[in-house]
Scaffold this motif. Structure first.
Motif, PDB file in Angstrom:
ATOM      1  N   THR A 191       0.829  -1.212   0.000  1.00 14.70           N
ATOM      2  CA  THR A 191       0.000   0.000   0.000  1.00 14.70           C
ATOM      3  C   THR A 191       0.859   1.255   0.000  1.00 14.70           C
ATOM      4  OG1 THR A 191      -1.836  -1.120   1.105  1.00 14.70           O
ATOM      5  CG2 THR A 191      -1.758   1.279   1.261  1.00 14.70           C
ATOM      6  N   ALA A 192       1.892   1.269   0.844  1.00 11.44           N
ATOM      7  CA  ALA A 192       2.786   2.427   0.885  1.00 11.44           C
ATOM      8  C   ALA A 192       3.455   2.637  -0.458  1.00 11.44           C
ATOM      9  CB  ALA A 192       3.824   2.243   1.987  1.00 11.44           C
ATOM     10  N   PHE A 193       3.860   1.555  -1.109  1.00 11.30           N
ATOM     11  CA  PHE A 193       4.495   1.678  -2.416  1.00 11.30           C
ATOM     12  C   PHE A 193       3.511   2.236  -3.445  1.00 11.30           C
ATOM     13  CE2 PHE A 193       5.656   0.276  -6.630  1.00 11.30           C
ATOM     14  CZ  PHE A 193       7.023   0.523  -6.682  1.00 11.30           C
ATOM     15  N   LEU A 194       2.323   1.688  -3.496  1.00 13.27           N
ATOM     16  CA  LEU A 194       1.353   2.108  -4.507  1.00 13.27           C
ATOM     17  C   LEU A 194       0.933   3.557  -4.309  1.00 13.27           C
ATOM     18  CD1 LEU A 194      -0.866  -1.092  -4.668  1.00 13.27           C
ATOM     19  CD2 LEU A 194       0.771  -0.320  -6.375  1.00 13.27           C
ATOM     20  N   ARG A 195       0.645   3.938  -3.065  1.00 12.78           N
ATOM     21  CA  ARG A 195       0.227   5.316  -2.822  1.00 12.78           C
ATOM     22  C   ARG A 195       1.342   6.305  -3.170  1.00 12.78           C
ATOM     23  NH1 ARG A 195      -2.054   6.322   3.032  1.00 12.78           N
ATOM     24  NH2 ARG A 195      -2.055   8.444   2.149  1.00 12.78           N
ATOM     25  N   SER A 196       2.568   5.957  -2.838  1.00 12.65           N
ATOM     26  CA  SER A 196       3.665   6.902  -3.035  1.00 12.65           C
ATOM     27  C   SER A 196       4.186   6.885  -4.470  1.00 12.65           C
ATOM     28  CB  SER A 196       4.798   6.592  -2.057  1.00 12.65           C
ATOM     29  OG  SER A 196       5.278   5.262  -2.223  1.00 12.65           O
ATOM     30  N   ARG A 197       4.438   5.712  -5.027  1.00  8.30           N
ATOM     31  CA  ARG A 197       5.099   5.638  -6.335  1.00  8.30           C
ATOM     32  C   ARG A 197       4.126   5.731  -7.509  1.00  8.30           C
ATOM     33  NH1 ARG A 197       8.205   5.090  -1.788  1.00  8.30           N
ATOM     34  NH2 ARG A 197      10.375   4.534  -2.295  1.00  8.30           N
ATOM     35  N   LEU A 198       2.911   5.253  -7.328  1.00 12.75           N
ATOM     36  CA  LEU A 198       1.956   5.273  -8.437  1.00 12.75           C
ATOM     37  C   LEU A 198       0.743   6.164  -8.179  1.00 12.75           C
ATOM     38  CD1 LEU A 198       1.996   1.490  -9.431  1.00 12.75           C
ATOM     39  CD2 LEU A 198       2.930   3.398 -10.729  1.00 12.75           C
ATOM     40  N   GLY A 199       0.498   6.482  -6.923  1.00 11.73           N
ATOM     41  CA  GLY A 199      -0.688   7.267  -6.603  1.00 11.73           C
ATOM     42  C   GLY A 199      -0.445   8.765  -6.538  1.00 11.73           C
TER      43      GLY A 199
END
Length: 551
Positions: free
Chosen positions: A517-525
């Motif tokens: 979740t942290a990766f998706l929110r930060s890198r893609l979101g």
């Protein structure tokens, strides 16, 4: 009676050591790394866990300490002996040979080949990842030796070379291969006039009248690991650019006709020797058909690129571990460094970067493992190594520097491993093709290799089904891939960057990583800045850090 100072020290003594972290080593690098253990199991290499655990303990103790000695006392070239004979010998600190002995003996350079089977490539990748964290210079000859084996096995006359390269034995003696149980291999591709454009190589290969090989004449601007027993080189044969195996010693023990002109004075990679050489009629044997040099070495290049990914992931992992170890023990402004919210954000962001890199590299290693029996896995590995090499190697220098900042001035001092990591970090982005080469190779694979395009499309489809953010990103990428060739080339870096982030996010989600979740929110979101340490609100930093490195 001797007076005491107000600090409780003897008179005139001012030096008290406190508020310093304990030594980092010894640590168990396998037990410390949940992402590594999970990736190995997902890749079907669980049966190798006991050996990986043993090497993780070794890497976090003896190998860690040996790395400092091997880099402090750099290799030296001796062109002649005391009698005036040309020897072109490279002398190393004993720590280098011990590192190579342990690595070779544990399968870092050959496990995939001398113990083939399910999970062998993933286990070998994990060994390489563990080794690279503590001593990257020796990774160069280990990687080249590993990657050359499948290429040499295609030539029945070179089977002995392939078998001894794969063997778990290290023998540093400068003798003919027949007298050794294990060998190492180097490479000579780059020439001063061409660089990455190897088709412009000017070194010539003339067939010998006896029919027993070729004579090489020319110059190599970068000749990796000149102390090796043999070298894969590219040269112009009568029918075009061709791959050759050039031995250091001929069968009768005589020195082959090449000269090491100098060792390169490099930014980093100090434990390893890189050189500039001249071929003066050096004997070599053809590997693959004449004119098929690039096609012959493409499998080797794919494997070395995978090790570039693993190396970058290893550097980020060790940098994170060093920063977190320091921040947990150092007090500043009334509390532990790791307890300050902004520092916790930096450390957690480093942990997200590290786990995503490790998971992606092991995913590609699993594809390499499956490639023999699964054409789609082989096609995915082909394109994913270029994607991963570009992105992971691009990220490593910034991550290592961020870790240095966590230590402050101590992170800039050679007694720490971080300066060595920082010097090493740019190398993997340059070696085996710089960033532009990787991005253009991705475009080439997608345009000319239908299987690669189909395998990547399948991966995009699987990712899109896992999360709305991934679905949105996959749709954007499909639209971008439909652009014209000229537009694609100018935007190639952005395309490959987005592909890498999508693949990383997909792997983390598929693995059930708590950091997904942290990766998706930060890198893609879009909830992230340009610098590390900019994770969005609502992320559980404590949970991330507890997973990243056990107390």
């Amino acid at each position: 009676m001797q007076e005491s100072s107000v600090q409780g020290l003897p008179a005139f003594e001012t030096h008290r050591v406190d508020n310093q972290p304990p030594p980092f080593e010894p640590r168990d690098l396998w037990a410390d790394d949940g992402a590594l253990r999970e990736g190995v199991r997902r890749g079907g290499a669980g049966n190798f866990e006991a050996r990986l655990h043993a090497y993780g303990r070794l890497a976090g103790d003896e190998l860690y300490r040996l790395g400092f000695d091997a880099n402090r006392d750099r290799p030296r070239l001796r062109t002649h002996d005391r009698h005036g004979h040309r020897i072109d010998a490279v002398e190393f600190h004993p720590a280098y040979h011990r590192l190579m002995e342990l690595a070779k003996g544990h399968g870092v350079a050959g496990l995939s080949w001398h113990e083939p089977g399910a999970g062998a490539h993933v286990a070998r990748a994990a060994l390489s990842y563990l080794h690279h964290q503590v001593e990257a210079g020796t990774s160069c000859p280990l990687t080249m030796t590993h990657a050359a084996v499948p290429v040499l096995r295609r030539e029945p006359s070179l089977r002995e070379w392939a078998d001894k390269a794969a063997a778990p034995h290290y023998d540093p003696r400068d003798v003919a291969v027949a007298g050794k149980s294990g060998i190492t291999l180097g490479m000579g591709m780059t020439e001063k006039q061409g660089g990455s454009d190897v088709r412009s190589n000017a070194t010539t290969a003339t067939p010998l009248p006896t029919g027993d090989g070729y004579a090489l004449v020319g110059h190599k601007w970068f000749f990796s690991a000149p102390m090796s027993d043999g070298f894969l080189v590219l040269a112009q044969a009568p029918d075009g650019l061709t791959c050759f195996l050039m031995p250091r010693r001929l069968d009768d023990g005589a020195k082959n006709a090449f000269r090491v002109m100098r060792l390169k004075d490099k930014l980093g990679d100090w434990a390893n020797a890189s050189s500039e050489v001249e071929f003066c009629g050096a004997r070599a044997w053809r590997v693959g058909g004449e004119g098929r040099g690039v096609a012959t070495i493409i499998e080797m290049v794919m494997l070395t690129r995978l090790d570039c990914m693993l190396g970058a992931a290893a550097q980020v992992r060790m940098a994170l571990a060093q920063a977190l170890h320091h921040a947990r023990h150092r007090v500043a402004f009334g509390r532990r460094l790791a307890g300050h919210p902004l520092m916790a954000n930096v450390l957690a962001d480093l942990a997200v970067e590290s786990e995503a890199a490790t998971a992606f590299a092991l995913r590609v290693a699993a594809a390499v493992d499956a490639a023999q029996d699964d054409p789609q896995a082989a096609a995915f590995a082909r394109v994913a190594t270029a994607i991963g090499k570009y992105w992971l190697c691009r990220r490593a220098p910034a991550a290592v520097n961020e870790a240095q900042e966590c230590l402050g001035g101590a992170g800039y001092v050679e007694e720490s491993i971080l300066p060595r990591l920082y010097r090493q970090a740019p190398l993997n982005s340059i070696w085996e093709g710089s960033g532009n080469i990787q991005c253009l190779d991705v475009l080439r694979a997608l345009a000319r290799e239908p299987a690669a395009a189909q395998a990547l499309q399948a991966e995009l489809d699987a990712a899109a089904a896992r999360d709305p953010l991934l679905e949105r990103e996959a749709a954007r990428l499909r639209q971008q891939l439909s652009a014209g060739a000229d537009v694609l080339e100018t935007q190639a870096r952005l395309l490959v960057e987005r592909l890498a982030l999508l693949l990383q996010g997909s792997v983390l989600l598929a693995a059930g990583s708590p950091l997904a979740t942290a990766f998706l929110r930060s890198r893609l979101g879009g909830e992230h800045g340009l610098a590390l340490g900019t994770l969005p609100p609502g992320i559980d930093f404590d949970a991330i850090l507890a997973r990243a490195l056990p107390l």
